[in-house]
Design a protein around this motif. Structure first.
Motif, PDB file in Angstrom:
ATOM      1  N   ALA A 232       0.830  -1.207   0.000  1.00 45.52           N
ATOM      2  CA  ALA A 232       0.000   0.000   0.000  1.00 45.52           C
ATOM      3  C   ALA A 232       0.863   1.256   0.000  1.00 45.52           C
ATOM      4  CB  ALA A 232      -0.929  -0.007   1.213  1.00 45.52           C
ATOM      5  N   SER A 233       1.979   1.243   0.736  1.00 45.99           N
ATOM      6  CA  SER A 233       2.873   2.408   0.753  1.00 45.99           C
ATOM      7  C   SER A 233       3.488   2.644  -0.620  1.00 45.99           C
ATOM      8  CB  SER A 233       3.976   2.195   1.785  1.00 45.99           C
ATOM      9  OG  SER A 233       3.449   2.132   3.097  1.00 45.99           O
ATOM     10  N   GLY A 234       3.845   1.568  -1.308  1.00 43.78           N
ATOM     11  CA  GLY A 234       4.391   1.720  -2.647  1.00 43.78           C
ATOM     12  C   GLY A 234       3.349   2.130  -3.661  1.00 43.78           C
ATOM     13  N   LEU A 235       2.112   1.729  -3.446  1.00 43.77           N
ATOM     14  CA  LEU A 235       1.028   2.048  -4.375  1.00 43.77           C
ATOM     15  C   LEU A 235       0.588   3.504  -4.279  1.00 43.77           C
ATOM     16  CD1 LEU A 235      -1.142   0.875  -6.366  1.00 43.77           C
ATOM     17  CD2 LEU A 235      -2.546   0.442  -4.338  1.00 43.77           C
ATOM     18  N   ALA A 236       0.646   4.082  -3.084  1.00 50.09           N
ATOM     19  CA  ALA A 236       0.074   5.414  -2.849  1.00 50.09           C
ATOM     20  C   ALA A 236       0.591   6.488  -3.809  1.00 50.09           C
ATOM     21  CB  ALA A 236       0.318   5.823  -1.394  1.00 50.09           C
ATOM     22  N   PRO A 237       1.912   6.602  -4.061  1.00 48.87           N
ATOM     23  CA  PRO A 237       2.360   7.687  -4.952  1.00 48.87           C
ATOM     24  C   PRO A 237       1.865   7.553  -6.380  1.00 48.87           C
ATOM     25  CG  PRO A 237       4.192   6.778  -3.668  1.00 48.87           C
ATOM     26  CD  PRO A 237       3.045   5.847  -3.514  1.00 48.87           C
ATOM     27  N   PHE A 238       1.522   6.335  -6.799  1.00 51.37           N
ATOM     28  CA  PHE A 238       1.072   6.132  -8.169  1.00 51.37           C
ATOM     29  C   PHE A 238      -0.450   6.221  -8.282  1.00 51.37           C
ATOM     30  CE2 PHE A 238       5.144   4.007  -7.710  1.00 51.37           C
ATOM     31  CZ  PHE A 238       5.835   4.486  -8.825  1.00 51.37           C
ATOM     32  N   ALA A 239      -1.174   5.756  -7.265  1.00 50.66           N
ATOM     33  CA  ALA A 239      -2.634   5.840  -7.279  1.00 50.66           C
ATOM     34  C   ALA A 239      -3.113   7.246  -6.971  1.00 50.66           C
ATOM     35  CB  ALA A 239      -3.230   4.852  -6.282  1.00 50.66           C
ATOM     36  N   ARG A 240      -2.298   8.023  -6.232  1.00 45.32           N
ATOM     37  CA  ARG A 240      -2.572   9.416  -5.900  1.00 45.32           C
ATOM     38  C   ARG A 240      -3.965   9.571  -5.290  1.00 45.32           C
ATOM     39  NH1 ARG A 240       1.179  12.820  -7.861  1.00 45.32           N
ATOM     40  NH2 ARG A 240      -0.255  14.554  -8.065  1.00 45.32           N
ATOM     41  N   GLN A 241      -4.828  10.421  -5.859  1.00 40.20           N
ATOM     42  CA  GLN A 241      -6.113  10.664  -5.205  1.00 40.20           C
ATOM     43  C   GLN A 241      -7.030   9.458  -5.230  1.00 40.20           C
ATOM     44  OE1 GLN A 241      -5.032  12.139  -8.012  1.00 40.20           O
ATOM     45  NE2 GLN A 241      -6.717  12.767  -9.371  1.00 40.20           N
ATOM     46  N   TYR A 242      -6.693   8.455  -6.038  1.00 36.48           N
ATOM     47  CA  TYR A 242      -7.514   7.250  -6.091  1.00 36.48           C
ATOM     48  C   TYR A 242      -7.019   6.165  -5.137  1.00 36.48           C
ATOM     49  CZ  TYR A 242      -8.783   9.736 -10.311  1.00 36.48           C
ATOM     50  OH  TYR A 242      -9.184  10.712 -11.185  1.00 36.48           O
ATOM     51  N   PHE A 243      -5.997   6.480  -4.364  1.00 40.55           N
ATOM     52  CA  PHE A 243      -5.420   5.497  -3.451  1.00 40.55           C
ATOM     53  C   PHE A 243      -6.431   4.934  -2.455  1.00 40.55           C
ATOM     54  CE2 PHE A 243      -3.154   4.927   0.718  1.00 40.55           C
ATOM     55  CZ  PHE A 243      -2.669   3.667   0.436  1.00 40.55           C
ATOM     56  N   PRO A 244      -7.304   5.763  -1.829  1.00 39.69           N
ATOM     57  CA  PRO A 244      -8.269   5.178  -0.884  1.00 39.69           C
ATOM     58  C   PRO A 244      -9.156   4.129  -1.526  1.00 39.69           C
ATOM     59  CG  PRO A 244      -8.154   7.552  -0.613  1.00 39.69           C
ATOM     60  CD  PRO A 244      -7.376   7.237  -1.844  1.00 39.69           C
TER      61      PRO A 244
END
Length: 468
Positions: A232-244
């Motif tokens: 999830a930490s690695g995904l957050a910068p790429f998913a950005r506002q869609y991360f949640p």
């Protein structure tokens, strides 16, 4: 000269409503199309069973196909002992043998609902065998892997898995706020937290009698929390506002119904069995069952899956670090990253379920779907109405406490989000110019535009303090 008005208008109402509703709508649809289809009618789908004797196998296979087409994959073994061993080795969920009396070998550790479904399916098969022999024996069900006496349903491991999984996702969202920690320290924090949670969870389960004594439980729990938090930490910068939406979709909406709790994997529809095979929570539950009740059988594959999730998270963090290093090198060489570089970095994206609006400086660009909406914006010009680049704009509350500071871009523009309602003081300053203060009143749902004209020191401005 007219200053650019990139942020002079608020996003249209329809866009604001869409940005407000997309996340709950995504969760609504996710729950609707994942939980109900996966769990509304659990029944065997290609459940692997073994039958002692080739002749018995063909008859049992035909009987099961008539009653539940596609429900079972039947394989023959030599005798009843091999049928029992197949269940203990987790090569099959049930073993059936006919002799003087029909026997069905099952494992409650795989879940009571699966045991009940298997018993229901094989009872008429055994009854037919008994009538054929003229003595009508009933099916004997033998539990080869019983759970602890406080885990009557065989589902406790799922609840412990959820306790180790979802906090791992929450940890990744809270680490987004920890801007003082670099990636290495964040990984160390994840490792330390995962170790702590695994020890505490195991101690609680052991103390309450929910888990049998098996220290390997802590290793699997550590891998689960670390896998979810790291990915999830690695995904957050790429998913950005869609991360949640992406994070909750992966680790809650897809994970929980396919975890093997209400419906063990053999009772899930085929699509959800494929999801079960790759999700971290489901694999952790499989590994825990193997370690606690099957003497380590079937543990390697789910452990490798958990390691793969962790490795993928580390790889994503590495890609993000490389992206930032390349951007830094371009900046050092004076190369713009795009046509209009922003002086303010994008704020971190956080889980909307946890995020509390904080005063945040925003980069100035056209509004994109999902971007934070500014509540204060404006331009800073000099006495000749030219933009002042890198002027400092500071916002203070009614008590004089600094809330946030930002700098203007090449067009003299600035923007701020997340300010509290009430009276605010906005100060603009630049080297060699007189600072100017505007006092503003920010109401609920309002957007303020505060422009400044900074005069060179030594000149007498018409107004240095404005009130609205």
């Amino acid at each position: 000269m007219t200053a650019p008005t990139t942020l002079s208008r608020r996003a249209p109402l329809a866009v604001t409503l869409a940005e407000t509703l997309w996340f709950p709508a995504a969760l609504f649809l996710g729950f609707l199309f994942c939980f109900a289809p996966a769990l509304h009618a659990p029944q065997p789908h290609h459940a692997k069973v073994v039958v002692a004797g080739a002749a018995t196998e063909s008859r049992v296979d035909a009987a099961l196909r008539r009653r539940q087409p596609g429900g079972f994959d039947v394989t023959a073994v030599t005798d009843a002992r091999k049928a029992r061993e197949a269940v203990l080795d987790r090569k099959a969920v049930a073993g059936y043998a006919e002799g003087d009396q029909p026997v069905l070998y099952v494992a409650k550790a795989n879940g009571m609902s699966l045991e009940q479904a298997l018993t229901k399916a094989f009872t008429p098969v055994a009854a037919k065998h008994g009538h054929g022999h003229g003595h009508g024996e009933k099916l004997t069900v033998v539990d080869v892997a019983p759970t602890t006496h406080k885990d009557l349903m065989g589902t406790t491991l799922v609840y412990f898995g959820i306790a180790w999984s979802i906090p791992g996702y929450i940890l990744s969202t809270t680490l987004l706020r920890a801007v003082a920690l670099d990636r290495r320290r964040k990984l160390l924090t994840i490792a330390g937290t995962a170790a702590l949670f695994s020890v505490i969870g195991y101690a609680v389960g052991l103390g309450l009698g929910y888990l049998p004594h098996a220290p390997s439980t802590m290793a699997i729990a550590f891998l689960l929390t670390a896998a979810v938090a790291t990915f999830a930490s690695g995904l957050a910068p790429f998913a950005r506002q869609y991360f949640p939406a992406v994070g909750m979709g992966l680790f809650i909406v897809l994970s929980i119904p396919t975890s093997g709790g209400v419906a063990p994997a053999p009772l899930l529809p085929t699509f959800f069995q494929y999801v079960h095979a790759v999700m971290p929570l489901a694999n952790a539950v499989d590994a825990l069952r193997g370690a606690l009740y099957f003497d380590g059988a079937g543990v390697l594959k789910p452990v490798l899956v958990l390691c793969a999730w962790t490795a993928a998270g580390v790889a994503l963090l590495g890609l993000d670090a490389g992206r930032h290093r390349r951007a830094a090198r371009r900046g050092a060489n004076g190369e713009p990253a795009n046509d209009e570089p922003a002086d303010v970095e994008e704020p971190p994206r956080e889980d909307a379920s946890l995020e509390v609006p904080l005063p945040t400086a925003l980069p100035v660009h056209a509004h994109h779907f999902g971007d934070p909406e500014p509540v204060l914006m404006g331009t800073v010009l000099d006495s000749l109405q030219r933009p002042v680049h890198r002027a400092v704009v500071t916002v203070m509350d009614a008590r004089g406490r600094r809330l946030v500071s930002t700098t203007t871009n090449a067009h003299g523009e600035y923007a701020v989000a997340g300010l509290p309602e009430g009276h605010l003081s906005v100060v603009a300053s630049s080297a060699g110019r007189r600072p100017v203060v505007h006092r503003e009143l920010l109401g609920a749902g309002a957007v303020l535009r505060t422009d400044f004209a900074l005069h060179e020191r030594g000149t007498v401005p018409r107004q240095t303090v404005g009130e609205r």
